[in-house]
Scaffold this motif. Structure first.
Motif: not given
Ligand code: PNS
Length: 159
Positions: A33-48
Motif C-alpha cells: 500500500v503506497t501513499v502518494l506524496i503530493n507536494k501541491t496538496k496539503q492533506g488533513l494528515f501528513t504522509v507519515d
C-alpha cells in the motif's frame, strides 16, 4: 512472488480502501500500500501519519506492507519490481479516469491494472466525504476503523 501495489492518497484510509486491500491480500503474496506524496496538496494528515495509521489497520493481514512514493507510480513499480496495480471501482463514474490511467500506465511501463468492484456497502465512500462529515460532527463509525475515527475527531478538534 506475486506482488501488487494499492496506491492512493489515503487521507485517511477508509473501510472501502481496507476492503480492497484485504481482498487483494488473499489473492496475492504481497500487497504494497503506497501513499502518494503530493507536494501541491496539503492533506488533513501528513504522509507519515497516514502511513502510521495504515500500518496499524493493516497489521492483521500478514502480507501487507506500507510505503510512500512521489512522481510516477510506474517508476515506483519498476523500482520495486511490482508488475500489477490493484484498484477499486466504486461506480461507473470512477471507470473513465481509472481506465485512462490504467492504459497510460500500461503504455509507459507495461504495468497491468486489476480492477476490483468495491463492496456495495462502501461504494459511496471517499476520504473527502468522510472528512467533511466528521468536520460537522456527523457519525462516521462503520465507515472508517475506530482508530481512524478517533484520529479524525482529535485532528478536527485541533483545527
Ligand atoms: O487516492 P487517490 O488520490 O485517488 O489516488 C490517486 C493515485 C495516487 C493512485 C494517482 O494519482 C497516481 O497514481 N498518482 C501518481 C502520479 C502518476 O503516476 N500519474 C500518472 C497516472 S497515468
Amino acid at each position: 512472488m506475486r506482488r501488487v501495489v494499492c496506491p492512493g492518497s489515503f487521507d485517511p484510509v477508509t473501510n472501502g480502501h481496507l476492503d480492497i486491500i484485504s481482498r487483494a491480500s488473499r489473492l496475492y503474496d504481497e500487497v504494497v500500500v503506497t501513499v502518494l506524496i503530493n507536494k501541491t496538496k496539503q492533506g488533513l494528515f501528513t504522509v507519515d501519519e497516514r502511513i502510521e495509521m495504515l500500518g496499524e489497520v493493516t497489521k492483521v493481514y500478514g502480507n501487507v506492507k506500507v510505503d510512500k512514493f512521489h512522481g510516477l507510480l510506474v517508476d515506483y513499480c519498476r523500482q520495486n519490481d511490482i508488475p500489477v496495480i490493484v484498484k477499486g471501482l466504486r461506480a461507473v463514474s470512477d471507470y473513465e479516469y481509472e481506465l485512462q490511467m490504467a492504459q497510460m500506465n500500461h503504455r509507459l511501463a507495461g504495468v497491468e491494472t486489476m480492477f476490483m468492484s468495491t463492496n456495495p456497502l462502501y461504494s459511496f465512500l471517499a476520504s473527502s466525504l468522510i472528512k467533511e462529515v466528521a468536520k460537522y460532527g456527523g457519525d462516521v463509525s462503520g465507515l472508517v476503523p475506530e482508530l481512524i475515527q478517533e484520529r479524525l475527531i482529535e485532528r478536527l478538534r485541533q483545527s
